[in-house]
Design a protein around this motif. Structure first.
Motif, PDB file in Angstrom:
ATOM      1  N   VAL A 328      40.114  52.057  45.564  1.00 25.92           N
ATOM      2  CA  VAL A 328      39.091  51.427  44.736  1.00 25.92           C
ATOM      3  C   VAL A 328      39.693  50.128  44.221  1.00 25.92           C
ATOM      4  O   VAL A 328      40.733  50.140  43.548  1.00 25.92           O
ATOM      5  CB  VAL A 328      38.669  52.339  43.571  1.00 25.92           C
ATOM      6  N   GLY A 329      39.065  49.004  44.570  1.00 28.16           N
ATOM      7  CA  GLY A 329      39.640  47.704  44.268  1.00 28.16           C
ATOM      8  C   GLY A 329      38.971  46.991  43.117  1.00 28.16           C
ATOM      9  O   GLY A 329      37.742  46.976  43.004  1.00 28.16           O
ATOM     10  N   LEU A 330      39.798  46.383  42.263  1.00 22.10           N
ATOM     11  CA  LEU A 330      39.350  45.556  41.145  1.00 22.10           C
ATOM     12  C   LEU A 330      40.184  44.284  41.113  1.00 22.10           C
ATOM     13  O   LEU A 330      41.316  44.252  41.630  1.00 22.10           O
ATOM     14  CB  LEU A 330      39.520  46.290  39.808  1.00 22.10           C
ATOM     15  N   VAL A 331      39.648  43.240  40.490  1.00 22.73           N
ATOM     16  CA  VAL A 331      40.402  42.013  40.257  1.00 22.73           C
ATOM     17  C   VAL A 331      40.498  41.797  38.754  1.00 22.73           C
ATOM     18  O   VAL A 331      39.476  41.661  38.068  1.00 22.73           O
ATOM     19  CB  VAL A 331      39.738  40.798  40.937  1.00 22.73           C
ATOM     20  N   LEU A 332      41.731  41.782  38.245  1.00 23.42           N
ATOM     21  CA  LEU A 332      41.975  41.557  36.823  1.00 23.42           C
ATOM     22  C   LEU A 332      42.249  40.072  36.617  1.00 23.42           C
ATOM     23  O   LEU A 332      43.130  39.499  37.274  1.00 23.42           O
ATOM     24  CB  LEU A 332      43.171  42.379  36.335  1.00 23.42           C
ATOM     25  N   GLU A 333      41.503  39.448  35.730  1.00 17.19           N
ATOM     26  CA  GLU A 333      41.629  38.011  35.506  1.00 17.19           C
ATOM     27  C   GLU A 333      42.448  37.733  34.251  1.00 17.19           C
ATOM     28  O   GLU A 333      42.345  38.456  33.253  1.00 17.19           O
ATOM     29  CB  GLU A 333      40.244  37.373  35.394  1.00 17.19           C
ATOM     30  N   ASN A 334      43.252  36.646  34.350  1.00 16.29           N
ATOM     31  CA  ASN A 334      44.086  36.201  33.223  1.00 16.29           C
ATOM     32  C   ASN A 334      44.898  37.361  32.651  1.00 16.29           C
ATOM     33  O   ASN A 334      44.932  37.602  31.441  1.00 16.29           O
ATOM     34  CB  ASN A 334      43.219  35.570  32.132  1.00 16.29           C
ATOM     35  N   VAL A 363      44.986  39.298  39.377  1.00 21.86           N
ATOM     36  CA  VAL A 363      45.830  40.433  39.747  1.00 21.86           C
ATOM     37  C   VAL A 363      44.951  41.458  40.453  1.00 21.86           C
ATOM     38  O   VAL A 363      43.880  41.827  39.955  1.00 21.86           O
ATOM     39  CB  VAL A 363      46.498  41.066  38.506  1.00 21.86           C
ATOM     40  N   ARG A 364      45.401  41.894  41.610  1.00 20.83           N
ATOM     41  CA  ARG A 364      44.679  42.927  42.343  1.00 20.83           C
ATOM     42  C   ARG A 364      45.096  44.303  41.838  1.00 20.83           C
ATOM     43  O   ARG A 364      46.288  44.585  41.692  1.00 20.83           O
ATOM     44  CB  ARG A 364      44.971  42.827  43.838  1.00 20.83           C
ATOM     45  N   CYS A 365      44.109  45.146  41.583  1.00 19.80           N
ATOM     46  CA  CYS A 365      44.353  46.538  41.211  1.00 19.80           C
ATOM     47  C   CYS A 365      43.740  47.430  42.283  1.00 19.80           C
ATOM     48  O   CYS A 365      42.566  47.271  42.635  1.00 19.80           O
ATOM     49  CB  CYS A 365      43.735  46.852  39.849  1.00 19.80           C
ATOM     50  N   ASP A 400      43.597  46.208  28.543  1.00 19.15           N
ATOM     51  CA  ASP A 400      42.378  45.465  28.196  1.00 19.15           C
ATOM     52  C   ASP A 400      41.799  44.745  29.416  1.00 19.15           C
ATOM     53  O   ASP A 400      40.576  44.731  29.618  1.00 19.15           O
ATOM     54  CB  ASP A 400      42.677  44.456  27.083  1.00 19.15           C
ATOM     55  N   SER A 401      42.665  44.134  30.225  1.00 15.86           N
ATOM     56  CA  SER A 401      42.179  43.445  31.429  1.00 15.86           C
ATOM     57  C   SER A 401      41.567  44.434  32.410  1.00 15.86           C
ATOM     58  O   SER A 401      40.587  44.120  33.102  1.00 15.86           O
ATOM     59  CB  SER A 401      43.328  42.686  32.096  1.00 15.86           C
ATOM     60  N   PHE A 402      42.114  45.639  32.465  1.00 17.42           N
ATOM     61  CA  PHE A 402      41.587  46.665  33.359  1.00 17.42           C
ATOM     62  C   PHE A 402      40.178  47.088  32.929  1.00 17.42           C
ATOM     63  O   PHE A 402      39.259  47.183  33.755  1.00 17.42           O
ATOM     64  CB  PHE A 402      42.538  47.868  33.361  1.00 17.42           C
ATOM     65  N   ILE A 403      39.984  47.317  31.648  1.00 11.67           N
ATOM     66  CA  ILE A 403      38.666  47.707  31.143  1.00 11.67           C
ATOM     67  C   ILE A 403      37.660  46.572  31.350  1.00 11.67           C
ATOM     68  O   ILE A 403      36.494  46.810  31.734  1.00 11.67           O
ATOM     69  CB  ILE A 403      38.755  48.089  29.655  1.00 11.67           C
ATOM     70  N   ALA A 404      38.101  45.321  31.141  1.00  5.58           N
ATOM     71  CA  ALA A 404      37.198  44.183  31.331  1.00  5.58           C
ATOM     72  C   ALA A 404      36.761  44.065  32.793  1.00  5.58           C
ATOM     73  O   ALA A 404      35.602  43.736  33.082  1.00  5.58           O
ATOM     74  CB  ALA A 404      37.886  42.899  30.872  1.00  5.58           C
ATOM     75  N   ALA A 405      37.668  44.343  33.724  1.00  4.64           N
ATOM     76  CA  ALA A 405      37.315  44.286  35.146  1.00  4.64           C
ATOM     77  C   ALA A 405      36.306  45.375  35.500  1.00  4.64           C
ATOM     78  O   ALA A 405      35.395  45.154  36.311  1.00  4.64           O
ATOM     79  CB  ALA A 405      38.570  44.426  35.997  1.00  4.64           C
ATOM     80  N   ILE A 406      36.431  46.551  34.876  1.00  2.86           N
ATOM     81  CA  ILE A 406      35.461  47.627  35.131  1.00  2.86           C
ATOM     82  C   ILE A 406      34.088  47.226  34.601  1.00  2.86           C
ATOM     83  O   ILE A 406      33.061  47.402  35.271  1.00  2.86           O
ATOM     84  CB  ILE A 406      35.937  48.941  34.484  1.00  2.86           C
ATOM     85  N   ASP A 407      34.063  46.668  33.403  1.00  2.00           N
ATOM     86  CA  ASP A 407      32.790  46.265  32.800  1.00  2.00           C
ATOM     87  C   ASP A 407      32.126  45.133  33.582  1.00  2.00           C
ATOM     88  O   ASP A 407      30.893  45.023  33.603  1.00  2.00           O
ATOM     89  CB  ASP A 407      33.011  45.833  31.350  1.00  2.00           C
ATOM     90  N   LYS A 408      32.933  44.304  34.228  1.00  2.00           N
ATOM     91  CA  LYS A 408      32.367  43.208  35.021  1.00  2.00           C
ATOM     92  C   LYS A 408      31.585  43.743  36.212  1.00  2.00           C
ATOM     93  O   LYS A 408      30.643  43.102  36.693  1.00  2.00           O
ATOM     94  CB  LYS A 408      33.495  42.281  35.480  1.00  2.00           C
ATOM     95  N   GLY A 409      31.985  44.892  36.705  1.00  2.00           N
ATOM     96  CA  GLY A 409      31.210  45.553  37.749  1.00  2.00           C
ATOM     97  C   GLY A 409      31.589  45.226  39.177  1.00  2.00           C
ATOM     98  O   GLY A 409      30.962  45.725  40.112  1.00  2.00           O
ATOM     99  N   SER A 410      32.613  44.414  39.399  1.00  2.00           N
ATOM    100  CA  SER A 410      33.011  44.058  40.772  1.00  2.00           C
ATOM    101  C   SER A 410      33.960  45.120  41.320  1.00  2.00           C
ATOM    102  O   SER A 410      35.169  44.897  41.478  1.00  2.00           O
ATOM    103  CB  SER A 410      33.670  42.679  40.789  1.00  2.00           C
TER     104      SER A 410
END
Length: 613
Positions: A328-334, A363-365, A400-410
């Motif tokens: 499951v891929g996410l992109v964490l920004e800043n 950052v790729r997660c 925090d960046s991880f939660i923000a990436a989930i909320d972004k929905g990508s």
């Protein structure tokens, strides 16, 4: 006639002569009644003048008339021979001019023909170009006229690198790619140092420039609130040698541009539907262009590099694809990682989580989810799973960046496939890349294996002047499957074994193995440098891999025996060793014990091209 030194009564007596060679010869001729030798022919006036001219410092002599020629051998007048010589000289000059003119005409015709062929191979004006400036010739099928040496199916990492490598060696390459726009994937974004060295060897190191690629110097391992940093052993290499992480699509577009920059490499957008076979030999491919036109392309060698979802591999190998998990891929920004320029691996429950930079701000997660089914993204189950199960286990610096990436929905998913190489040697065709061999992407070794395979294939094809003897070429290229094994089998085995060791398990022995691996790597020195050198592709030695793997198992048993052994701990230790054997031996068997550990005993290892090729 009297003998004994007396004169013959038929001849008048002659006075005695002094004894010398000439007198003896004359005496012998007299005794044998032979006529005297004819006098030497007189020199012609022209010959006497030339002879006089060669005498340096000699006084000029007055010209004398030569005696008349002998009646029995009449001679032609001298002026007749001079005329003949002048005619011959003139004829020679005319012949020389004619030959020179003919050679010039042949050279000019060859130059014009070569220029016309180069224009035919070059992308036509007005044809659409792929994003990023790649030269593309849509709808241009090679009609079997011998203008193509190699057809490459697919222009991903393996296909683009292979096209450039063969094109640089003078081969005429026709690349057919389903979609030449920039791809967008969540894997294939981490290149290990061993892969970067292969990139340098192929002359493609500039493809990681101008794409905001990040240097990767090692890994950071996290477990139960503890962490350890494992750096690549790069002391013996140039300062530029390191891992690289980047956007996969940007990297592929750079490689496509590099391949298309060669005049003898043609990139075309089209979907290959099948291989063209005659009497068991692959002659080319059948494909549909972007406009829907069906064409055929022919070449002595077709190399299939159409990726993990290949629809052509079944004709060339026995695929045994396993899907142990999904990413499951996410992109964490800043986001600032705890250890800069390092990949981060969290030994979470139930399976590992990866973090690594792909640009200066991203950052790729990758969250590993065991099994082939993942929670639904559409109804919000995936977001809930990530927040409740995964988020509590990640380092607090990136929470925090991880939660923000989930909320972004990508959120995107990708099945993790594993497939050992099981080729069917087929005249006229070859498999490469993920279409041929796959391993779990946990260790990021896929591109390293693909680039290493290209180096092996290039070295095998380089001494061959032509590729038209399909059966002989197929037999010769069987050595490819053995020569690639040291690198490929080491990375494949390590990827499969590490994934099983790093994943949580209800079996206590497996969990002890997991903890032992973390503690073993935390010891540093040879205990971390050895495994990391294997992981990075810098030390592709299968025996070293097996030695370190069982060293971890023995280290785990030793931990169980301290401070005092007990029957329960001893039983867990036995199961730990048994579990270690159950993890690594099936992988080694699938890779091939003989090819992996004893490649020199395989007959194909020694095959060489025939001298006439």
């Amino acid at each position: 006639m009297k003998t004994g030194g007396r004169s013959s009564p038929l001849l008048p007596p002659s006075p005695p002569l002094p004894i010398n060679r000439n007198n003896l010869e004359a005496s012998a001729r007299l005794r044998l009644l032979l006529p005297p030798p004819p006098p030497p022919l007189p020199f012609s006036p022209l010959a006497r003048r030339r002879l006089a001219a060669t005498r340096i410092g000699a006084a000029p002599r007055p010209q004398q008339r030569s005696p008349p020629p002998r009646a029995e051998r009449p001679r032609r007048p001298h002026h007749h021979w001079c005329g003949m010589a002048e005619v011959a000289a003139g004829a020679g000059q005319l012949i020389g001019v004619a030959v020179a003119t003919l050679l010039a005409a042949i050279f000019l015709a060859a130059a014009l023909l070569g220029s016309r062929r180069r224009r035919r191979r070059a992308p036509l004006a007005g044809k659409p170009a792929a994003v990023g400036g790649c030269g593309v010739a849509d709808g241009e099928g090679c009609g079997g006229d011998g203008r193509t040496d190699v057809i490459v199916v697919g222009a991903g990492v393996a296909g683009s690198a292979l096209a450039y490598t063969l094109g640089k060696d003078g081969r005429r390459v026709h690349v057919i790619e389903r979609d030449l726009t920039e791809p967008d994937r969540i894997v294939g974004e981490l290149l290990q140092p061993g892969g970067y060295l292969k990139l340098i060897e192929l002359g493609l190191e500039d493809c990681v420039q101008e794409i905001d690629a990040q240097r990767v110097l090692g890994y950071a391992l996290f477990k139960d609130g503890k962490d350890t940093k494992l750096s690549y052993p790069l002391e013996k290499f140039h300062s530029d040698v390191a891992g690289r992480s980047f956007h996969n699509g940007r990297f592929i577009q750079r490689m496509r541009q590099k391949a298309a920059s060669l005049p003898n490499v043609q990139l075309e957008q089209g979907t290959v539907t099948s291989l063209v076979e005659e009497d068991g030999t692959v002659k080319g491919v059948k494909y549909k262009t972007k406009s829907g036109e069906e064409l055929k392309a022919y070449a002595p060698l077709t190399i299939v590099c159409d990726g993990c979802f290949s629809n052509l591999r079944r004709a060339l190998c026995s695929p045994k694809v396993d899907v142990p998990s999904c990413f499951v891929g996410l992109v964490l920004e800043n986001c600032q990682l705890p250890h800069a320029n390092h990949g981060h691996v969290v030994l979470a429950n139930p399976s590992p989580i990866l973090f690594y930079p792909i640009s200066s701000t991203e950052v790729r997660c990758l969250v590993d989810v065991p099994g082939q089914k993942v929670p639904s993204i559409a109804n919000g189950e995936m977001a809930k799973y990530l927040k409740t199960v995964v988020a509590p286990q990640i380092p607090p610096e990136i929470y925090d960046s991880f939660i923000a990436a989930i909320d972004k929905g990508s959120i995107r998913t990708m099945p993790n496939r594993s497939m050992p190489a099981a080729p069917h040697p087929t005249p006229g065709a070859l498999l490469m890349g993920d279409a041929f061999n796959m391993r779990h992407p946990l260790t990021g070794g896929g591109m390293t294996v693909a680039l290493s395979d290209i180096v092996v294939l290039r070295n095998l094809l380089k001494p061959l002047r032509n590729l038209h003897d399909a059966s002989a070429l197929c037999k010769y290229l069987e050595s490819f499957y053995t020569l690639r094994k040291p690198v490929a089998s080491t990375i494949n085995t390590l990827a499969g074994a590490l994934y099983k060791v790093f994943s949580a398990s209800p079996d206590q022995a497996r969990n002890e193995m997991r903890q032992a691996c973390f503690d073993y790597l935390s010891l540093g020195g040879v205990f971390s440098n050895g495994p990391i050198a294997l992981l990075s592709g810098l030390n592709p030695r299968p025996l070293s891999l097996v030695a370190h793997f069982f060293a971890v198992a023995i280290y785990g048993v030793g931990r169980l025996m301290l401070p005092l052994p007990s029957p329960k701990r001893m039983w867990i230790g036995v199961r730990l060793i048994s579990s270690a054997c159950g993890i690594i031996f099936p992988i080694i068997k699938a890779e091939g014990v003989r090819q992996m550990f004893f490649p020199a005993t395989v007959p194909a290892y020694y095959r060489a091209p025939r001298p006439m090729e």
